[in-house]
Design a protein around this motif. Structure first.
Motif, short mmCIF file in Angstrom:
data_model
loop_
_atom_site.label_atom_id
_atom_site.label_comp_id
_atom_site.label_asym_id
_atom_site.label_seq_id
_atom_site.Cartn_x
_atom_site.Cartn_y
_atom_site.Cartn_z
N PHE A 135 -0.20 -5.03 -4.88
CA PHE A 135 -1.25 -4.83 -3.87
C PHE A 135 -2.37 -5.85 -4.07
CE2 PHE A 135 -5.36 -2.76 -2.86
CZ PHE A 135 -5.23 -2.75 -1.48
N ASN A 136 -2.77 -6.07 -5.31
CA ASN A 136 -3.83 -7.05 -5.60
C ASN A 136 -3.40 -8.45 -5.18
OD1 ASN A 136 -5.61 -5.14 -6.65
ND2 ASN A 136 -4.83 -5.38 -8.74
N LEU A 137 -2.13 -8.78 -5.44
CA LEU A 137 -1.63 -10.09 -5.03
C LEU A 137 -1.57 -10.22 -3.52
CD1 LEU A 137 1.29 -10.63 -7.60
CD2 LEU A 137 -0.95 -11.73 -7.58
N SER A 138 -1.27 -9.12 -2.83
CA SER A 138 -1.22 -9.16 -1.36
C SER A 138 -2.60 -9.43 -0.77
CB SER A 138 -0.65 -7.86 -0.81
OG SER A 138 -1.57 -6.79 -0.95
N ARG A 139 -3.62 -9.02 -1.47
CA ARG A 139 -4.99 -9.27 -1.01
C ARG A 139 -5.41 -10.71 -1.24
NH1 ARG A 139 -8.64 -5.01 -3.99
NH2 ARG A 139 -10.23 -6.03 -2.70
N GLN A 140 -4.76 -11.37 -2.18
CA GLN A 140 -5.11 -12.74 -2.53
C GLN A 140 -4.23 -13.77 -1.85
OE1 GLN A 140 -4.88 -13.03 -6.81
NE2 GLN A 140 -5.88 -11.06 -7.11
N GLN A 141 -3.22 -13.32 -1.11
CA GLN A 141 -2.21 -14.27 -0.64
C GLN A 141 -2.74 -15.26 0.39
OE1 GLN A 141 0.99 -11.95 0.95
NE2 GLN A 141 -0.27 -10.96 2.49
N LEU B 290 3.92 2.33 -11.18
CA LEU B 290 2.62 2.49 -10.51
C LEU B 290 1.75 1.27 -10.74
CD1 LEU B 290 0.47 4.13 -8.99
CD2 LEU B 290 -0.10 5.24 -11.17
N THR B 291 1.66 0.81 -11.99
CA THR B 291 0.85 -0.38 -12.27
C THR B 291 1.46 -1.63 -11.64
OG1 THR B 291 1.99 -0.62 -14.41
CG2 THR B 291 -0.11 0.55 -14.41
N ILE C 116 12.61 6.13 -3.35
CA ILE C 116 11.67 5.23 -2.66
C ILE C 116 11.08 4.23 -3.64
CG2 ILE C 116 9.47 5.12 -1.42
CD1 ILE C 116 10.16 7.86 -0.21
N ILE C 117 10.72 4.70 -4.84
CA ILE C 117 10.17 3.80 -5.85
C ILE C 117 11.20 2.76 -6.26
CG2 ILE C 117 9.32 3.69 -8.23
CD1 ILE C 117 8.00 6.44 -7.72
N ASN C 118 12.46 3.18 -6.40
CA ASN C 118 13.53 2.23 -6.72
C ASN C 118 13.64 1.15 -5.65
OD1 ASN C 118 15.83 4.72 -8.13
ND2 ASN C 118 14.11 3.64 -9.05
N ILE C 119 13.57 1.55 -4.40
CA ILE C 119 13.63 0.58 -3.30
C ILE C 119 12.45 -0.39 -3.39
CG2 ILE C 119 13.49 0.31 -0.80
CD1 ILE C 119 14.97 2.99 -0.55
N GLY C 120 11.28 0.15 -3.72
CA GLY C 120 10.09 -0.69 -3.88
C GLY C 120 10.25 -1.70 -5.01
N ILE D 227 0.84 -1.21 0.00
CA ILE D 227 0.00 0.00 0.00
C ILE D 227 0.87 1.25 0.00
CG2 ILE D 227 -1.66 1.36 1.35
CD1 ILE D 227 -2.83 -1.28 2.36
N PHE D 228 1.92 1.24 0.83
CA PHE D 228 2.82 2.40 0.91
C PHE D 228 3.45 2.69 -0.45
CE2 PHE D 228 7.20 3.96 1.50
CZ PHE D 228 6.92 5.19 2.09
N MET D 229 3.95 1.65 -1.12
CA MET D 229 4.59 1.85 -2.41
C MET D 229 3.59 2.32 -3.46
SD MET D 229 7.66 1.40 -1.64
CE MET D 229 8.01 2.05 -3.27
N LEU D 230 2.38 1.82 -3.38
CA LEU D 230 1.34 2.25 -4.31
C LEU D 230 1.02 3.73 -4.11
CD1 LEU D 230 -0.85 1.71 -6.41
CD2 LEU D 230 -2.31 0.81 -4.59
N VAL D 231 0.92 4.15 -2.86
CA VAL D 231 0.62 5.55 -2.56
C VAL D 231 1.76 6.45 -3.01
CG1 VAL D 231 0.27 7.21 -0.68
CG2 VAL D 231 -0.94 5.02 -0.65
N VAL D 232 3.00 6.06 -2.72
CA VAL D 232 4.16 6.86 -3.12
C VAL D 232 4.22 7.02 -4.63
CG1 VAL D 232 6.68 6.95 -3.20
CG2 VAL D 232 5.53 6.36 -1.06
#
Length: 214
Positions: free
Chosen positions: A196-202, A189-190, A62-66, A9-14
């Protein structure tokens, strides 16, 4: 494979905020997509330049780290992950460049530093592009290939655009560099939307395919 939903979520928001930041910067500086020599040049104070540059640099780092975090989650080879580490270091040097102006560095030293940043940026980017071509996991590789391909295209446009403009004189060949270099980050971003979608399905392992293909 375990995806930390909070980090996703954090990486998606950033990533989303970085795109919003780019739009705001475009509006705030009254920029144009193509160079318009008839418009007056926008001048800003050193402080504004510093904060805009540092803010953009922080987002990118930050995006690179993500992106590196995602490669680690999907167990990509270390040499592939090293591409982002090298790119990360190159961006870190560019991030530090504005600091030299704040401490009254001599013009000669600034010129030297800018040249060093250009070389470092080109080498680190080229290495990253090569490693991204070998990302194997089919859940994520299209995002890394897209990011690398768009980044390569941006560099080609910024390099050949002025040369072709000198030969043909078409204004559309002079694209605003600061604008087009936000485009590759639409892929990141995508990517984080997918993570994030995969994290919801894990909780249902059958929903996550972690195979790699040759």
């Amino acid at each position: 494979m375990k995806i930390n939903k909070s980090i996703a979520i954090f990486m998606l928001v950033v990533s989303a905020l970085y795109i919003v930041f780019g739009i705001f910067k475009f509006w705030y500086l009254d920029e144009t997509v193509f160079t318009n020599f008839s418009r007056p040049t926008h001048h800003m104070s050193l402080v504004k330049f510093f904060w805009l540059t540092i803010s953009a640099g922080l987002f990118v780092l930050i995006i690179n780290i993500g992106q590196l975090w995602v490669l680690k989650i999907f167990k990509e080879k270390k040499w592939i992950r090293s591409g982002l580490i090298v790119f990360f270091c190159g961006q870190a040097l560019i991030f530090l460049l504005p600091l030299t102006t704040l401490f009254g560095s001599a013009n000669y030293n600034i010129v030297q530093m800018q040249f060093l940043m250009q070389i470092t940026g080109k080498v680190s980017t080229a290495y990253m592009l090569i490693t991204f071509a070998f990302v194997r996991n089919r859940n994520i590789r299209r995002y890394y290939w897209g990011f690398a391909g768009l980044l390569l295209l941006c560099h080609l446009v910024t390099y050949f655009g002025p040369i072709l403009y000198d030969d043909f004189g078409y204004a559309w060949l002079l694209v605003n560099n600061d604008v087009i270099f936000y485009i590759p980050f639409l892929c990141s971003l995508t990517l984080f939307v997918e993570i994030f979608n995969l994290s919801r399905q894990q909780n249902n392992p059958a929903n996550i395919e972690i195979e790699t293909t040759g």
